[in-house]
Enzyme design. Structure first.
Site, short mmCIF file in Angstrom:
data_model
loop_
_atom_site.label_atom_id
_atom_site.label_comp_id
_atom_site.label_asym_id
_atom_site.label_seq_id
_atom_site.Cartn_x
_atom_site.Cartn_y
_atom_site.Cartn_z
N ARG A 138 0.82 -1.21 0.00
CA ARG A 138 0.00 0.00 0.00
C ARG A 138 0.85 1.26 0.00
O ARG A 138 0.51 2.27 -0.64
CB ARG A 138 -0.92 -0.04 1.22
N HIS A 271 -5.68 -6.99 -3.45
CA HIS A 271 -6.44 -7.08 -2.21
C HIS A 271 -6.49 -8.52 -1.70
O HIS A 271 -7.06 -8.77 -0.64
CB HIS A 271 -7.86 -6.56 -2.41
N THR A 272 -5.90 -9.43 -2.43
CA THR A 272 -5.73 -10.78 -1.89
C THR A 272 -4.86 -10.73 -0.64
O THR A 272 -4.87 -11.65 0.18
CB THR A 272 -5.10 -11.72 -2.95
N TRP A 303 -9.91 -9.70 2.78
CA TRP A 303 -10.62 -10.03 1.56
C TRP A 303 -10.55 -11.54 1.27
O TRP A 303 -11.39 -12.08 0.57
CB TRP A 303 -10.00 -9.28 0.38
N THR A 304 -9.50 -12.19 1.80
CA THR A 304 -9.29 -13.62 1.53
C THR A 304 -8.97 -14.35 2.84
O THR A 304 -8.64 -13.73 3.85
CB THR A 304 -8.11 -13.82 0.55
N ASP A 311 -2.28 -14.74 -4.37
CA ASP A 311 -2.78 -15.67 -5.38
C ASP A 311 -4.03 -15.05 -6.00
O ASP A 311 -4.27 -13.85 -5.84
CB ASP A 311 -3.05 -17.06 -4.78
N ASP A 332 -14.97 -3.63 -5.06
CA ASP A 332 -14.62 -5.02 -5.36
C ASP A 332 -15.75 -5.69 -6.13
O ASP A 332 -15.53 -6.33 -7.16
CB ASP A 332 -14.37 -5.80 -4.06
#
Length: 452
Positions: A138, A271-272, A303-304, A311, A332
């Site tokens: 970021r 964002h993964t 997010w994951t 990935d 998203d």
């Protein structure tokens, strides 16, 4: 995850001139947040003459990071607001005692290649101990993401120029918490004074992607730093998380940078990594089953599931819409709603290799936006001498006709064929003299045989 610096603050000790505080405007936006740090505040005091910074303990005040710029009447114009390779550059270094001083870096390239390589190794060690991949990604993005293709002059056009190190820009709403990223890598900057902030931010971002299992980013370095907070871009150039029209907002922001729909979707895939913290962005849950135990400081909404692994699960999870503990912002969700975005989002959900390829290209392009390179062609750290040597031709290996030629050998033969004038749709020129001599020789042989 690094704990925030507590009970510390940087105070300016100016010479006998009256400093003027810089008061940045505050934004009410709810920005996209991708970080592992905590919010801290900072103060800048600028003086038109020399300035000295000191670091000292303060038991009565909260975490404060105060940056100061030393501007010694440096003649910076809109068109030449950086030092050329033939000029001295001013950078801020900290000694082990905490005292800061303004020193000049050597003439030549903006950053020293060997120091860049060493800094990269230190960043890898930092990532292993602090799990700070998301906030470093970021940091690099937000320094570069202020670029405006419609402004030609540097540094007014924004972009990757190290301006995010100044408090006036750190206070932008979209940059909430990034002071913690700066605290994490400042010791590396102090150790390698021959590396610019602009390069260090982008080096940290690319290294974090690669160390999290992502693709190799084709980076180059040599970015020149801006000299002071007066050269920071205005607030409002970075994307928000919940705008009224998500697709239109994303296009407004990224088209201004010169990027396209494919690059918007590919970059969104980062964002993964990371979590959104409601205390910074106003989005996400305080904690989930995936974030309550860290690693790093617990909390936030990811997010994951594996939010420190790079990935394509960002796309697969949004598409599935099955887990309420996973964050889906309006920006998203629109990737699978907008017809143009959806083409790429569907492709990346199905094909991680394609996502990695497109992401690497988009990340590299983003990291170069608005940057002024010294040398102009940039500095590439990967050692070309370590690349695989071309295959040597050994005729005996291919004499039986049963062995398939390698791609490198095919390219070699093709290059030699084209060097003689041939091409896929053009045979080699006929040598008429040689053909005539062959015919004469055949006729002479037949005559001799018939005569006998």
């Amino acid at each position: 995850m690094a704990e925030p610096l507590s009970q510390m603050k940087l105070l300016l000790k100016p010479p006998p001139t009256i400093p003027s505080p810089v008061s940045p405007s505050q934004s009410q936006h709810k920005p996209m947040a991708l970080s592992l740090g905590t919010v801290a505040s900072s103060r800048i005091f600028a003086s038109s003459s020399g300035a000295r910074l000191s670091l000292r303990s303060s038991s009565s005040s909260p975490s404060l990071l105060s940056f100061s710029s030393s501007l010694k009447s440096l003649a910076f114009s809109p068109l030449s607001s950086h030092f050329s390779r033939h000029q001295r550059r001013s950078v801020i270094n900290a000694s082990s005692s905490g005292e800061f001083s303004t020193v000049a870096s050597p003439k030549g390239a903006a950053s020293d290649p060997e120091q860049l390589k060493s800094a990269r190794e230190d960043i890898k060690e930092l990532l292993k101990s602090k799990f700070c991949h998301p906030i470093l990604v970021r940091l690099g993005w937000h320094d570069a993401g202020t670029y405006n293709k419609n402004i030609e002059e540097w540094p007014q056009r924004g972009g990757a120029n190290g301006s995010l190190r100044f408090e006036v820009e750190l206070k932008h709403a979209a940059n909430a918490g990034l002071v913690n990223a700066l605290e994490l890598i400042q010791p590396i900057k102090d150790k390698y004074s021959g590396v610019t902030y602009a390069d260090l931010f982008q080096l940290a971002s690319a290294t974090a992607i690669e160390e999290a299992g992502g693709p190799k980013i084709p980076m180059k370095y040599g970015r020149v730093d801006v000299s002071g907070p007066n050269e920071c871009p205005e607030e409002g150039r970075l994307p928000d998380a919940g705008p009224p029209s998500p697709a239109g907002h994303l296009r407004d922001v990224f088209y201004r940078m010169g990027l396209n729909d494919k690059e918007i979707v590919a970059l969104s895939g980062a964002h993964t990594l990371g979590r959104s913290r409601p205390e910074r962005s106003g989005w996400g849950k305080p904690e989930t089953k995936y974030t309550k135990d860290g690693p790093g400081a617990p909390g936030g909404q990811s997010w994951t599931v594996q939010w420190l692994k790079f990935d394509n699960s960002y796309f697969t999870d949004i598409k599935a819409k099955k887990d309420e503990d996973l964050l889906v912002l309006p920006t998203d969700a629109v990737l699978f709603e907008d017809p143009s975005f959806k083409v790429y989002a569907e492709k990346y959900a199905e094909d991680q290799e394609t996502f990695f390829k497109d992401y690497a290209e988009a990340h590299a392009e983003l990291s170069n936006l608005g940057a002024k390179f010294d040398p102009p062609e940039g500095i590439v750290l990967d050692d070309a001498s370590k690349q695989t040597a071309p295959e040597k031709f050994v005729a005996a290996k291919y004499s039986t006709g049963k062995r398939e030629l390698s791609d490198s050998m095919k390219q070699k033969i093709r290059a030699e064929y084209e060097a003689l004038g041939g091409s896929p749709d053009k045979p080699l020129p006929t040598n008429y003299f040689l053909n005539i001599m062959i015919i004469i020789g055949v006729l002479a042989l037949l005559t001799s045989l018939l005569g006998n």
